[in-house]
Scaffold this motif. Structure first.
Motif, PDB file in Angstrom:
ATOM      1  N   TYR A  53       0.851  -1.194   0.000  1.00 47.66           N
ATOM      2  CA  TYR A  53       0.000   0.000   0.000  1.00 47.66           C
ATOM      3  C   TYR A  53       0.884   1.240   0.000  1.00 47.66           C
ATOM      4  CZ  TYR A  53      -3.417   3.491   1.523  1.00 47.66           C
ATOM      5  OH  TYR A  53      -4.228   4.601   1.615  1.00 47.66           O
ATOM      6  N   HIS A  54       0.567   2.172  -0.886  1.00 54.09           N
ATOM      7  CA  HIS A  54       1.310   3.433  -0.979  1.00 54.09           C
ATOM      8  C   HIS A  54       0.404   4.553  -0.477  1.00 54.09           C
ATOM      9  CE1 HIS A  54       4.202   1.229  -3.448  1.00 54.09           C
ATOM     10  NE2 HIS A  54       3.178   0.795  -4.164  1.00 54.09           N
ATOM     11  N   GLU A  55       0.681   5.047   0.715  1.00 56.69           N
ATOM     12  CA  GLU A  55      -0.158   6.127   1.241  1.00 56.69           C
ATOM     13  C   GLU A  55       0.213   7.441   0.578  1.00 56.69           C
ATOM     14  OE1 GLU A  55       2.269   7.669   5.203  1.00 56.69           O
ATOM     15  OE2 GLU A  55       0.398   6.535   5.444  1.00 56.69           O
ATOM     16  N   PRO A  56      -0.670   8.445   0.652  1.00 58.38           N
ATOM     17  CA  PRO A  56      -0.345   9.741   0.052  1.00 58.38           C
ATOM     18  C   PRO A  56       0.897  10.357   0.695  1.00 58.38           C
ATOM     19  CG  PRO A  56      -2.672   9.605   0.656  1.00 58.38           C
ATOM     20  CD  PRO A  56      -2.008   8.422   1.278  1.00 58.38           C
ATOM     21  N   ARG A  61      -5.756  11.819   8.992  1.00 63.94           N
ATOM     22  CA  ARG A  61      -6.137  10.547   9.614  1.00 63.94           C
ATOM     23  C   ARG A  61      -7.003   9.741   8.652  1.00 63.94           C
ATOM     24  NH1 ARG A  61      -8.118  12.685  15.594  1.00 63.94           N
ATOM     25  NH2 ARG A  61      -6.329  14.080  15.974  1.00 63.94           N
ATOM     26  N   LEU A  62      -6.784   8.439   8.669  1.00 65.89           N
ATOM     27  CA  LEU A  62      -7.537   7.531   7.814  1.00 65.89           C
ATOM     28  C   LEU A  62      -8.793   7.043   8.522  1.00 65.89           C
ATOM     29  CD1 LEU A  62      -7.719   5.665   5.273  1.00 65.89           C
ATOM     30  CD2 LEU A  62      -6.379   3.990   6.577  1.00 65.89           C
ATOM     31  N   ALA A  63      -9.928   7.081   7.816  1.00 64.83           N
ATOM     32  CA  ALA A  63     -11.139   6.417   8.308  1.00 64.83           C
ATOM     33  C   ALA A  63     -10.987   4.929   7.972  1.00 64.83           C
ATOM     34  CB  ALA A  63     -12.384   7.000   7.642  1.00 64.83           C
ATOM     35  N   LYS A  64     -10.838   4.088   8.993  1.00 68.00           N
ATOM     36  CA  LYS A  64     -10.343   2.727   8.793  1.00 68.00           C
ATOM     37  C   LYS A  64     -11.363   1.760   8.205  1.00 68.00           C
ATOM     38  CE  LYS A  64      -6.801   2.967  12.394  1.00 68.00           C
ATOM     39  NZ  LYS A  64      -6.271   2.368  13.638  1.00 68.00           N
ATOM     40  N   GLU A  65     -12.646   2.063   8.298  1.00 70.57           N
ATOM     41  CA  GLU A  65     -13.635   1.100   7.812  1.00 70.57           C
ATOM     42  C   GLU A  65     -14.590   1.751   6.818  1.00 70.57           C
ATOM     43  OE1 GLU A  65     -15.664  -1.367  10.508  1.00 70.57           O
ATOM     44  OE2 GLU A  65     -13.855  -2.080  11.494  1.00 70.57           O
ATOM     45  N   SER A  66     -14.022   2.324   5.783  1.00 72.35           N
ATOM     46  CA  SER A  66     -14.857   3.006   4.795  1.00 72.35           C
ATOM     47  C   SER A  66     -15.699   2.010   4.017  1.00 72.35           C
ATOM     48  CB  SER A  66     -13.988   3.816   3.839  1.00 72.35           C
ATOM     49  OG  SER A  66     -14.777   4.693   3.075  1.00 72.35           O
ATOM     50  N   ARG A  67     -16.793   2.494   3.464  1.00 72.66           N
ATOM     51  CA  ARG A  67     -17.682   1.735   2.591  1.00 72.66           C
ATOM     52  C   ARG A  67     -18.610   2.726   1.899  1.00 72.66           C
ATOM     53  NH1 ARG A  67     -18.493   0.769   7.877  1.00 72.66           N
ATOM     54  NH2 ARG A  67     -20.497   1.211   8.859  1.00 72.66           N
ATOM     55  N   MET A  68     -19.391   2.259   0.966  1.00 72.49           N
ATOM     56  CA  MET A  68     -20.216   3.145   0.167  1.00 72.49           C
ATOM     57  C   MET A  68     -21.294   3.830   1.005  1.00 72.49           C
ATOM     58  SD  MET A  68     -19.363   3.230  -3.101  1.00 72.49           S
ATOM     59  CE  MET A  68     -20.872   3.633  -3.973  1.00 72.49           C
ATOM     60  N   THR A 124     -23.714  -6.514  -1.013  1.00 75.00           N
ATOM     61  CA  THR A 124     -22.400  -6.802  -0.442  1.00 75.00           C
ATOM     62  C   THR A 124     -21.353  -5.848  -0.987  1.00 75.00           C
ATOM     63  OG1 THR A 124     -22.994  -9.138  -0.207  1.00 75.00           O
ATOM     64  CG2 THR A 124     -20.654  -8.592  -0.114  1.00 75.00           C
ATOM     65  N   GLY A 125     -21.410  -5.595  -2.292  1.00 68.95           N
ATOM     66  CA  GLY A 125     -20.459  -4.666  -2.882  1.00 68.95           C
ATOM     67  C   GLY A 125     -20.522  -3.290  -2.259  1.00 68.95           C
ATOM     68  N   ASN A 126     -21.722  -2.827  -1.936  1.00 72.59           N
ATOM     69  CA  ASN A 126     -21.871  -1.494  -1.350  1.00 72.59           C
ATOM     70  C   ASN A 126     -21.316  -1.398   0.060  1.00 72.59           C
ATOM     71  OD1 ASN A 126     -23.001  -0.372  -3.592  1.00 72.59           O
ATOM     72  ND2 ASN A 126     -25.104  -0.448  -2.863  1.00 72.59           N
ATOM     73  N   MET A 127     -21.206  -2.531   0.768  1.00 76.79           N
ATOM     74  CA  MET A 127     -20.699  -2.472   2.145  1.00 76.79           C
ATOM     75  C   MET A 127     -19.267  -2.996   2.265  1.00 76.79           C
ATOM     76  SD  MET A 127     -22.857  -5.551   4.016  1.00 76.79           S
ATOM     77  CE  MET A 127     -24.472  -4.850   3.629  1.00 76.79           C
ATOM     78  N   THR A 128     -18.639  -3.299   1.127  1.00 77.40           N
ATOM     79  CA  THR A 128     -17.280  -3.829   1.148  1.00 77.40           C
ATOM     80  C   THR A 128     -16.276  -2.752   0.770  1.00 77.40           C
ATOM     81  OG1 THR A 128     -18.106  -6.026   0.519  1.00 77.40           O
ATOM     82  CG2 THR A 128     -15.763  -5.615   0.227  1.00 77.40           C
ATOM     83  N   PRO A 129     -15.308  -2.456   1.626  1.00 72.65           N
ATOM     84  CA  PRO A 129     -14.264  -1.489   1.274  1.00 72.65           C
ATOM     85  C   PRO A 129     -13.239  -2.114   0.344  1.00 72.65           C
ATOM     86  CG  PRO A 129     -13.810  -2.411   3.431  1.00 72.65           C
ATOM     87  CD  PRO A 129     -15.139  -3.000   2.981  1.00 72.65           C
ATOM     88  N   SER A 130     -12.387  -1.317  -0.244  1.00 69.31           N
ATOM     89  CA  SER A 130     -11.325  -1.828  -1.104  1.00 69.31           C
ATOM     90  C   SER A 130     -10.069  -2.137  -0.308  1.00 69.31           C
ATOM     91  CB  SER A 130     -10.989  -0.807  -2.197  1.00 69.31           C
ATOM     92  OG  SER A 130     -10.498   0.385  -1.607  1.00 69.31           O
ATOM     93  N   PHE A 131     -10.098  -1.895   1.001  1.00 66.92           N
ATOM     94  CA  PHE A 131      -8.904  -2.086   1.819  1.00 66.92           C
ATOM     95  C   PHE A 131      -9.294  -2.543   3.217  1.00 66.92           C
ATOM     96  CE2 PHE A 131     -10.513   2.015   2.881  1.00 66.92           C
ATOM     97  CZ  PHE A 131     -10.166   2.263   4.198  1.00 66.92           C
ATOM     98  N   ARG A 132      -8.323  -3.066   3.927  1.00 70.15           N
ATOM     99  CA  ARG A 132      -8.520  -3.473   5.314  1.00 70.15           C
ATOM    100  C   ARG A 132      -7.295  -3.052   6.109  1.00 70.15           C
ATOM    101  NH1 ARG A 132     -12.805  -4.328   6.255  1.00 70.15           N
ATOM    102  NH2 ARG A 132     -13.254  -6.286   5.179  1.00 70.15           N
ATOM    103  N   VAL A 133      -7.500  -2.444   7.281  1.00 64.84           N
ATOM    104  CA  VAL A 133      -6.402  -2.100   8.179  1.00 64.84           C
ATOM    105  C   VAL A 133      -6.241  -3.244   9.173  1.00 64.84           C
ATOM    106  CG1 VAL A 133      -5.491  -0.432   9.831  1.00 64.84           C
ATOM    107  CG2 VAL A 133      -6.906   0.359   7.915  1.00 64.84           C
ATOM    108  N   GLY A 191      -1.507  -2.463  11.892  1.00 63.06           N
ATOM    109  CA  GLY A 191      -1.529  -1.187  11.180  1.00 63.06           C
ATOM    110  C   GLY A 191      -1.278  -1.307   9.694  1.00 63.06           C
ATOM    111  N   THR A 192      -0.918  -2.502   9.223  1.00 59.79           N
ATOM    112  CA  THR A 192      -0.704  -2.710   7.797  1.00 59.79           C
ATOM    113  C   THR A 192      -2.021  -2.547   7.034  1.00 59.79           C
ATOM    114  OG1 THR A 192       1.070  -4.287   8.248  1.00 59.79           O
ATOM    115  CG2 THR A 192       0.103  -4.348   6.045  1.00 59.79           C
TER     116      THR A 192
END
Length: 366
Positions: free
Chosen positions: A8-11, A56-63, A303-312, A316-317
């Motif tokens: 993962y490449h953070e900004p 700060r990152l919002a760790k559990e984003s979703r649609m 399911t797609g709407n509640m699934t993020p593209s990432f997991r923390v 912390g990875t």
């Protein structure tokens, strides 16, 4: 070569645009379940908010959810219906830092290869697409996830109509390739029908021969399970041993059955309240690192709407969440593809063929 997660490449928050960006603003909720005007709505991508000069990152984003700033500084992602009076909701409709909000779409993406031709054929996923490499990659991924991740299956009733598909899914469950299952009343009912009567909707699950009075079988299953009080008690009472539901019960795989307005019965475990069902589904999705949706348009979209593209992860990875959808209808798979998910892979094929090929590729089925 063993499967490896992409880094993962953070900004780069030392860039001028981030340093000079304002702090994000927020406003308190005045009424339960109602967001303030100009609330920020989330996506499946990583999103950062500048709070007191820190991104700060919002760790559990979703649609389509809101972001709430908690007293401890945590950024919680909350559906609007679950907002409480006094919650501090982040505001802003821009996503490049102008309002202290940054949407990071390319965290896992390597530099795109250069293509000499601006016009190329076969860029969409269709019945004509070759999926050979997709199968290989998914098999490699599942082998990795069995040891390091969490695999969630989302299944439509078509699975229960074929003896080999039921056997393949049972083998995957029993060999550790399932950590959660989501479906509706139909999949569960017809799978149990297959276990007891060897039919689905009255047709033999191997020969497709229709049995006299077979159209009663699924109704009889609903009635018998309700009489027993639960799916597990029904399985025990009738000493059933084969199929998807039997394997879930035997191996203690978490199962969420979400109801619909047309359900027969339904089975006792089916969650009739749509918001309770959504919350239960979200409970499994938030643990998943690979999600595979098979032959169910409504459950796939939900399911797609509640699934993020990432997991923390706990250390912390940040890693990708892999999202697959498989259906014989191009329209269904493209509904998910159109979400723009970083890690979504769509395959247009018969799910019976798909699951048996996966089981054989993993060596759990001959």
């Amino acid at each position: 070569m063993p499967f490896e997660l992409p880094p993962y490449h953070e900004p780069d928050f030392t860039e001028e645009c981030f340093l000079h960006a304002p702090n994000a603003s927020y406003e308190a909720v005045q009424k339960d379940g109602v967001a303030p005007e100009n609330y920020h709505s989330t996506s499946m991508y990583p999103e950062y908010f500048k709070i007191d000069g820190e991104w700060r990152l919002a760790k559990e984003s979703r649609m389509d959810a809101c972001v709430v700033l908690r007293e401890n500084g945590e950024l919680a992602v909350v559906e609007a219906r679950n907002l409480k009076k006094g919650d501090l909701v982040m505001l802003g409709r821009t996503e490049l830092g102008e309002e202290g909000i940054y949407l990071h779409c390319h965290g896992f993406r390597e530099e795109a290869p250069r293509i000499a031709d601006q016009f190329v054929f076969r860029q969409r996923r269709s019945r004509e697409t070759s999926y050979a490499r997709d199968y290989d990659k998914l098999i490699e991924l599942l082998q990795y996830e069995k040891e390091h991740g969490t695999i969630l299956w989302v299944m439509g009733p078509a699975f229960a109509f074929d003896a080999d598909a039921r056997a393949a899914m049972q083998a995957l469950i029993e060999h550790g390739y399932a950590d959660g299952m989501m479906a509706g009343n139909a999949l569960a009912t017809h799978d149990l029908e297959g276990a007891l009567f060897h039919t689905a909707l009255g047709q033999d699950i191997y020969t497709q021969k229709s049995y006299p009075g077979g159209h009663y079988h699924h109704l009889d299953i609903c009635n018998k399970v309700r009489r027993c009080g639960s799916i597990s008690q029904f399985i025990e009472a009738y000493q059933l041993t084969d199929g998807i539901l039997c394997s879930c019960v035997k191996n203690q795989i978490p199962l969420v059955l979400a109801g619909s307005i047309r359900d027969d019965g339904p089975l006792p475990e089916v969650i009739a309240d749509v918001y309770q069902a959504a919350d239960a589904m979200r409970g499994l999705v938030r643990k998943a690192t690979t999600v595979i949706c098979l032959a169910t348009m409504l459950h796939t979209i939900a399911t797609g709407n509640m699934t993020p593209s990432f997991r923390v992860l706990e250390d912390g990875t940040i890693r990708p969440v892999y999202l697959y959808t498989v259906d014989a209808d191009e329209f269904v798979v493209n509904k998910l593809l159109d979400r723009g998910s970083l890690c979504a892979t769509t395959m247009v094929t018969n799910v019976h063929d798909f699951i048996t090929r996966i089981a054989r590729g993993l060596g759990v089925m001959s």
